[in-house]
Each structure stands twice: as structure tokens, then as C-alpha cells.
Scaffold this active site. Structure first.
Site, short mmCIF file in Angstrom:
data_model
loop_
_atom_site.label_atom_id
_atom_site.label_comp_id
_atom_site.label_asym_id
_atom_site.label_seq_id
_atom_site.Cartn_x
_atom_site.Cartn_y
_atom_site.Cartn_z
N HIS A 163 -2.75 0.50 -3.91
CA HIS A 163 -2.38 -0.75 -3.26
C HIS A 163 -2.44 -1.87 -4.27
CE1 HIS A 163 -6.80 -1.75 -2.14
NE2 HIS A 163 -6.39 -2.72 -2.93
N HIS A 170 -6.92 0.95 11.32
CA HIS A 170 -7.19 1.24 9.91
C HIS A 170 -8.34 2.22 9.76
CE1 HIS A 170 -8.61 0.70 5.74
NE2 HIS A 170 -7.31 0.64 5.51
N SER A 186 0.85 -1.18 0.00
CA SER A 186 0.00 0.00 0.00
C SER A 186 0.89 1.24 0.00
CB SER A 186 -0.90 -0.01 1.24
OG SER A 186 -1.74 1.11 1.27
#
Length: 355
Positions: free
Chosen positions: A328, A304, A224
Site C-alpha cells: 500500500h 477491514h 492498496s
């Protein structure tokens, strides 16, 4: 109604990989709130290779040896049989070891194997000097089939693995909802992608300085990335204030405590320019027990969710004026499509911490 409500959207899955009656689709009639894109690979590509070749040095180690090792790797990757695309990155891990990573990409397993089997590459890797020069080395290799990985880019610019692609898609429909990542993986049309088994650590040829990790089926990788090369100083300041703190916190959690949620390994590194200077780019590289564990973290874990909220705040302030681009790449692989070897590395390096 704005013109964006009528924009044409493509499926992230290319036509030749769609399964009639099974291809995932958005259940909502509403288009995604913002555009994203995927890389389009040649129909001739059946499998790709991502090799993360790393060198590490303890805090009080010999920096001349580290530099010599990096020069050797640069020479090897420049061979005619070498990778089609390379990037380099640096970081410091939780044990304060400096780590220099070469990310190497091929569009066929045969090409990668040809490079590995060359006298120069094999001779250098297998040399006893790798065990004696005070530097740690690791090779983490992923060879997913074309229908077992997905790419996702905020702007139609090639990054990382995408540099092997022929073209970039138009705006896609499978994004901006939980579960979209899975829906961009073609194999998810017919496979649950459920992981099976546990990895194990063994010595190579009974050599305690060389360790192999035996993987299990359907382990998952995600890279990512963040790229703020084109951002002005005002936007950089906003990125450092709004996004970076939560990003660093999330990466730190995965690196230090990720095992409790199925994250086997995580690194957060900064890319290097061709001249060796620090670039305005970074990426997190995580290996997971399976796609489901990654999905659960992304959709429900506070670390997250903070990153996600920060990104939403950032975009709400800048909108289309934002020059930060993110991406990502996610892959799921069978056990025989992965390879992990560590030489003289500390016990928390990569998958060694699973021992």
C-alpha cells in the site's frame, strides 16, 4: 532462539528525513513477526505526482468512443514529457459504468506541469469534444511532499509509486502494529496530520459539463494492491477462497457506504498487462477525509478486520511459500497539492458524490 530474532531492522523513515528526538520507534522489544519493506527515494526528490486519469462509459454507451479515448490517452502519456511510470486498470463502478484508469507518476511537480501545459495534452483535455463524445473523463491529481507519504511492501519489489524510487529498504521495524502506518510518514514526527475543512463541488468556467472539486487540507489517499502473478493454481485457489471474498466485501462497503466513515471515494480495479489483457493484479484506490478516518476503519471496522483476519489465515497456511505479494501507499496532502476535474461523469464518480 531463531536467527530471525536477531535480524537487522531499519526505520521506515530515511535518515535525512528524521527529526532528532522525534523519530517514531517501536516500543516493543520484539521484532515484527514477518518482514516488510519501503521504497527509498533519492534525496533530490522533494515532491511526487500521482495522476489518476480516467475514462468511463455508461452500460449502453459507444464502445468505439471509449476505445478511441483510451488510444488518445496512451499517445499522450508516451510523449517525451510524459510520466516516468504508468499502469492501466479497469473496473465497473456501482452505477455499472466501465472505468479505464491510467495511473501516471512523476518525480517532480514541474515535470508534470510541463506535460499538462504541452499543446497536445492541453488541447486534447480542453477540447469541446471531451464534452460531446459520450465518454466521461476525470483527472484526480495528488502531489504530496516527500515527507508526507509512505510506502509499504510485503516483498522487496517495486510497485506503483515505488517505481520512482532508487532502491528498496531492508526489513523495517514500523509495521505489524496499529499505528505503524502513521509512524512510517516522516511528517508525523512533528505534525498531527489532522484534516481541516470540507470539500466542495463547483462548475468550471460556469460549464455544467465540467466540474471541479475544491479539496481541503490533509485529505488522505491510499492505494492498496494485490499481486498474484507468481502464484501457482493451488495458491490462486486459496486466495480466491480465503482473501478475495472479504476483500471484495470491504471494497464494496467503502464504495457504497464509505461516506459514513469518512471515505470520500473508493474504486477496486484490476490491472492490465501491456497487451491489454487482464493481469493477476488488483488495487483499491480510496480518498479519505483524513488519515485518522482511514486509521479508524483499518483498526476497528468489521470490514477491514475481516480482510486482516483472512490475510493472517492465508499466511498461516502458506508462510514463506506464499507468492502473493501485497502493498500500500498512503499520502496526506495540503489543499493546493490536489486537483480534481470531471467531464461528463455521472454524479457518483469520485468526489462528485460530495456535491
Amino acid at each position: 532462539m531463531s536467527t530471525t530474532d536477531h535480524r537487522e531492522l531499519e526505520s521506515a523513515i530515511p535518515e535525512h528525513l528524521r527529526k532528532p528526538g522525534l523519530c517514531p520507534f517501536r516500543s516493543s522489544a520484539e521484532p515484527p513477526p514477518y518482514p516488510t519493506y519501503v521504497a527509498r527515494f533519492s534525496k533530490d526528490i522533494n515532491q511526487v505526482v500521482m495522476c489518476y486519469l480516467g475514462i468511463q462509459l455508461r452500460p449502453e454507451g459507444n464502445r468505439k468512443a471509449l476505445k478511441a479515448a483510451a488510444i488518445s490517452v496512451e499517445e499522450l502519456v508516451s510523449l517525451a514529457s510524459g510520466p516516468l511510470y504508468v499502469d492501466q486498470a479497469k473496473g465497473v463502478d456501482g452505477d455499472e459504468y466501465e472505468t479505464h484508469i491510467f495511473a501516471l507518476f512523476w518525480d517532480s511537480v514541474m515535470a508534470y506541469q510541463h506535460w499538462c501545459a504541452s499543446d497536445l495534452v492541453q488541447g486534447w483535455w480542453e477540447s469541446n469534444q471531451r464534452e460531446e463524445d459520450g465518454v466521461g473523463y476525470f483527472k484526480e491529481v495528488f502531489m504530496p511532499k516527500i515527507d508526507f507519504f509512505e510506502t509499504h511492501y510485503a516483498t522487496p519489489e517495486f510497485q506503483s509509486l515505488g517505481n520512482l524510487a532508487d532502491a528498496m529498504s531492508g526489513e523495517i521495524k514500523e509495521h505489524a502494529y496499529w499505528g505503524a502506518m502513521r509512524h512510517r510518514i516522516p511528517a508525523a514526527q512533528y505534525d498531527s496530520l489532522a484534516s481541516v475543512g470540507l470539500p466542495s463541488v463547483v462548475s468550471k468556467h460556469d460549464n455544467a459539463k465540467r466540474k471541479l472539486v475544491v479539496p481541503h487540507d490533509y485529505m488522505c489517499l491510499i492505494r492498496s494492491g494485490q499481486n498474484w502473478e507468481n502464484a501457482d493454481q493451488t495458491e490462486i485457489a486459496l486466495y480466491q477462497k480465503v482473501i478475495l471474498p472479504s476483500l471484495v466485501q470491504g471494497m464494496g462497503y467503502l464504495s457504497e457506504q464509505g461516506l459514513e466513515i469518512g471515505c470520500y471515494s473508493n474504486r477496486f480495479v484490476t490491472l492490465l498487462c501491456e497487451d491489454g489483457y487482464i493481469a493477476r493484479q488488483s488495487y483499491g484506490l480510496s480518498y479519505w477525509s483524513g488519515l485518522d478516518a482511514l486509521e479508524k476503519w483499518a483498526s476497528s471496522h468489521q470490514t477491514h478486520l475481516k480482510i486482516f483476519a483472512a490475510a493472517q489465515e492465508y499466511m498461516s497456511k502458506l508462510g514463506s511459500e506464499a507468492r502473493l505479494t501485497t502493498y500500500h501507499e498512503v499520502a496526506v496532502m495540503a489543499a493546493d497539492e490536489q486537483y480534481f476535474e470531471y467531464i461528463n461523469c455521472h454524479p457518483s464518480t469520485g468526489l462528485l458524490q460530495l456535491a
